[in-house]
Design a protein around this motif. Structure first.
Motif, PDB file in Angstrom:
ATOM      1  N   ALA A 115       0.695  -1.477  -0.228  1.00 19.96           N
ATOM      2  CA  ALA A 115      -0.352  -0.436  -0.023  1.00 19.96           C
ATOM      3  C   ALA A 115       1.160   1.105   0.371  1.00 19.96           C
ATOM      4  O   ALA A 115       0.795   2.355  -0.704  1.00 19.96           O
ATOM      5  N   ALA A 116       2.103   0.867   0.763  1.00 20.23           N
ATOM      6  CA  ALA A 116       2.797   2.660   0.945  1.00 20.23           C
ATOM      7  C   ALA A 116       3.767   2.530  -0.360  1.00 20.23           C
ATOM      8  O   ALA A 116       4.142   3.846  -1.098  1.00 20.23           O
ATOM      9  N   SER A 117       3.687   1.281  -1.468  1.00 14.43           N
ATOM     10  CA  SER A 117       4.718   1.452  -2.510  1.00 14.43           C
ATOM     11  C   SER A 117       3.760   2.088  -3.213  1.00 14.43           C
ATOM     12  O   SER A 117       4.968   1.399  -4.489  1.00 14.43           O
ATOM     13  N   SER A 118       3.236   2.279  -3.334  1.00 18.95           N
ATOM     14  CA  SER A 118       2.214   1.949  -5.231  1.00 18.95           C
ATOM     15  C   SER A 118       1.084   2.800  -4.656  1.00 18.95           C
ATOM     16  O   SER A 118       0.431   3.272  -3.077  1.00 18.95           O
TER      17      SER A 118
ATOM     18  N   GLN B 164      -6.946  -5.121   0.200  1.00 16.35           N
ATOM     19  CA  GLN B 164      -6.986  -5.755   1.420  1.00 16.35           C
ATOM     20  C   GLN B 164      -6.764  -6.261   2.424  1.00 16.35           C
ATOM     21  O   GLN B 164      -6.395  -8.168   1.815  1.00 16.35           O
ATOM     22  N   GLY B 165      -6.112  -6.689   3.405  1.00 13.18           N
ATOM     23  CA  GLY B 165      -6.411  -7.305   4.500  1.00 13.18           C
ATOM     24  C   GLY B 165      -7.047  -8.871   4.644  1.00 13.18           C
ATOM     25  O   GLY B 165      -8.017  -7.702   5.684  1.00 13.18           O
TER      26      GLY B 165
ATOM     27  N   LEU C  26      -2.188   5.778   5.442  1.00 13.14           N
ATOM     28  CA  LEU C  26      -2.758   4.925   3.563  1.00 13.14           C
ATOM     29  C   LEU C  26      -3.749   5.713   4.414  1.00 13.14           C
ATOM     30  O   LEU C  26      -4.680   4.606   4.818  1.00 13.14           O
ATOM     31  N   GLN C  27      -4.779   5.859   2.820  1.00 15.37           N
ATOM     32  CA  GLN C  27      -5.861   5.664   2.702  1.00 15.37           C
ATOM     33  C   GLN C  27      -6.419   4.216   1.352  1.00 15.37           C
ATOM     34  O   GLN C  27      -7.283   4.142   1.496  1.00 15.37           O
ATOM     35  N   ASN C  28      -5.412   3.686   1.288  1.00 13.25           N
ATOM     36  CA  ASN C  28      -5.621   2.800   0.510  1.00 13.25           C
ATOM     37  C   ASN C  28      -5.302   1.030   0.682  1.00 13.25           C
ATOM     38  O   ASN C  28      -5.282  -0.118  -0.122  1.00 13.25           O
ATOM     39  N   VAL C  29      -5.641   0.908   1.911  1.00 17.05           N
ATOM     40  CA  VAL C  29      -5.133  -0.534   2.836  1.00 17.05           C
ATOM     41  C   VAL C  29      -6.445  -0.620   3.957  1.00 17.05           C
ATOM     42  O   VAL C  29      -6.292   0.059   4.968  1.00 17.05           O
ATOM     43  N   ALA C  30      -6.898  -1.637   4.281  1.00 14.31           N
ATOM     44  CA  ALA C  30      -7.582  -1.758   4.978  1.00 14.31           C
ATOM     45  C   ALA C  30      -7.741  -3.595   6.036  1.00 14.31           C
ATOM     46  O   ALA C  30      -7.243  -4.469   4.756  1.00 14.31           O
TER      47      ALA C  30
END
Length: 300
Positions: free
Chosen positions: A179-182, A187-188, A208-212
């Motif tokens: 998420a931090a690299s792209s 989703q985990g 990070l707004q792109n991972v949950a």
């Protein structure tokens, strides 16, 4: 009486005295080595050691001071790096370049790599004693190494319109790093509540707004939005069979990529079953022992 086993360990950990110039990863590694001593010294036996060898008390006191010094420095360094990322100081491409440049090759005679030290410090994960569970459905495994995360990113090249699922996300290291690299959505899925809470906490600290992360049995999760799936031997037996079948059915409907690492027996065999069925194709095997299967929808 012989010298206590911890004496040489402690003596090697108190130098150099200063920590101000140490990198985040180096501080984390030093902290883990100090914690190894702490976790393995029995208080009752320590009292016996100090009584039998009073001079060792000075060494132990030095250890305690070092422990506090490193903990403070590590906390400040971690918060500073999290703030840098949260405020845009390391956008995705720069973040990936930063940790990969540190080096993903393993330390000599020691676990992990410089990149792992940095990532584990940033996400506040532990390589030594990440608490597991006695739940029957939980298959305990170690966190993914930076070298594997780097390979996953290179092979799958997740884009903005992709959705990456980390099935059995554990401490969240893979999902958070991706998420931090792209700019892809991640989703985990993890059954252990404390792991999910810790992972979501790290995501918030990094902005990070792109991972949950979601606490759930993977068999109950709707995976239809996913286009890339990462599995680091998180399941076996009946659960692995169901997961492979679910992904095979999804591959019948859309183009997906699966990056699955683990043994063939009781795990990989279920993905190969989907290859035999014609739902998936085995694009390649990777890893030192060909333990990684890269699978794609056969309909491509």
């Amino acid at each position: 009486m012989s010298t206590p086993w911890w004496f040489s360990h402690v003596s090697s950990l108190v130098e150099p005295a200063g920590v101000d110039e140490l990198s985040l990863g180096t501080l984390w590694s030093l902290s883990e080595r100090l914690r190894f001593v702490r976790d393995n010294v029995d208080p009752a036996l320590l009292a016996v050691d100090l009584q039998a060898a009073p001079a060792a008390s000075v060494t132990w006191a030095t250890f305690l001071a070092r422990e506090a010094q490193v903990a403070l420095a590590l906390g400040l360094a971690t918060e500073a790096e999290q703030r840098t990322i949260r405020t845009g100081g390391r956008p995705p491409a720069a973040f990936r370049a930063h940790w990969e440049k540190l080096g993903v090759r393993g330390h000599e005679r020691r676990d992990g790599s410089p990149a792992d030290d940095y990532l584990d410090a940033l996400f506040k994960t532990s390589r030594l004693t990440y608490v597991s569970s006695t739940e029957e459905r939980v298959h305990v495994n170690l966190g993914s190494r930076a070298s594997r995360v780097s390979d996953f990113l290179s092979v799958t090249a997740p884009a903005e319109d992709d959705v990456v699922f980390d099935l059995g996300s554990g401490s969240g290291k893979l999902a958070l790093t991706v998420a931090a690299s792209s700019v892809t959505a991640v989703q985990g899925v993890e059954l252990l509540a404390h792991a999910v809470a810790d992972s979501n906490g790290s995501a918030r600290a990094l902005g990070l707004q792109n991972v949950a992360f979601h606490r759930a049995d993977v068999r109950d999760v709707d995976l239809s939005a996913g286009s890339i799936f990462y599995l680091y031997y998180p399941f076996h037996g009946a659960v692995a069979s169901t997961v492979a079948s679910t992904l095979g059915q999804l591959a019948d409907q859309k183009d997906i990529t699966i990056y699955a690492s683990g043994p063939n027996r009781d795990y990989g065999e279920f993905f190969l079953r989907e290859v035999d069925r014609g739902a998936l194709s085995l694009a390649e095997r990777r890893g030192e022992f060909d333990e990684v299967m890269v699978l794609q929808s056969a309909r491509r």
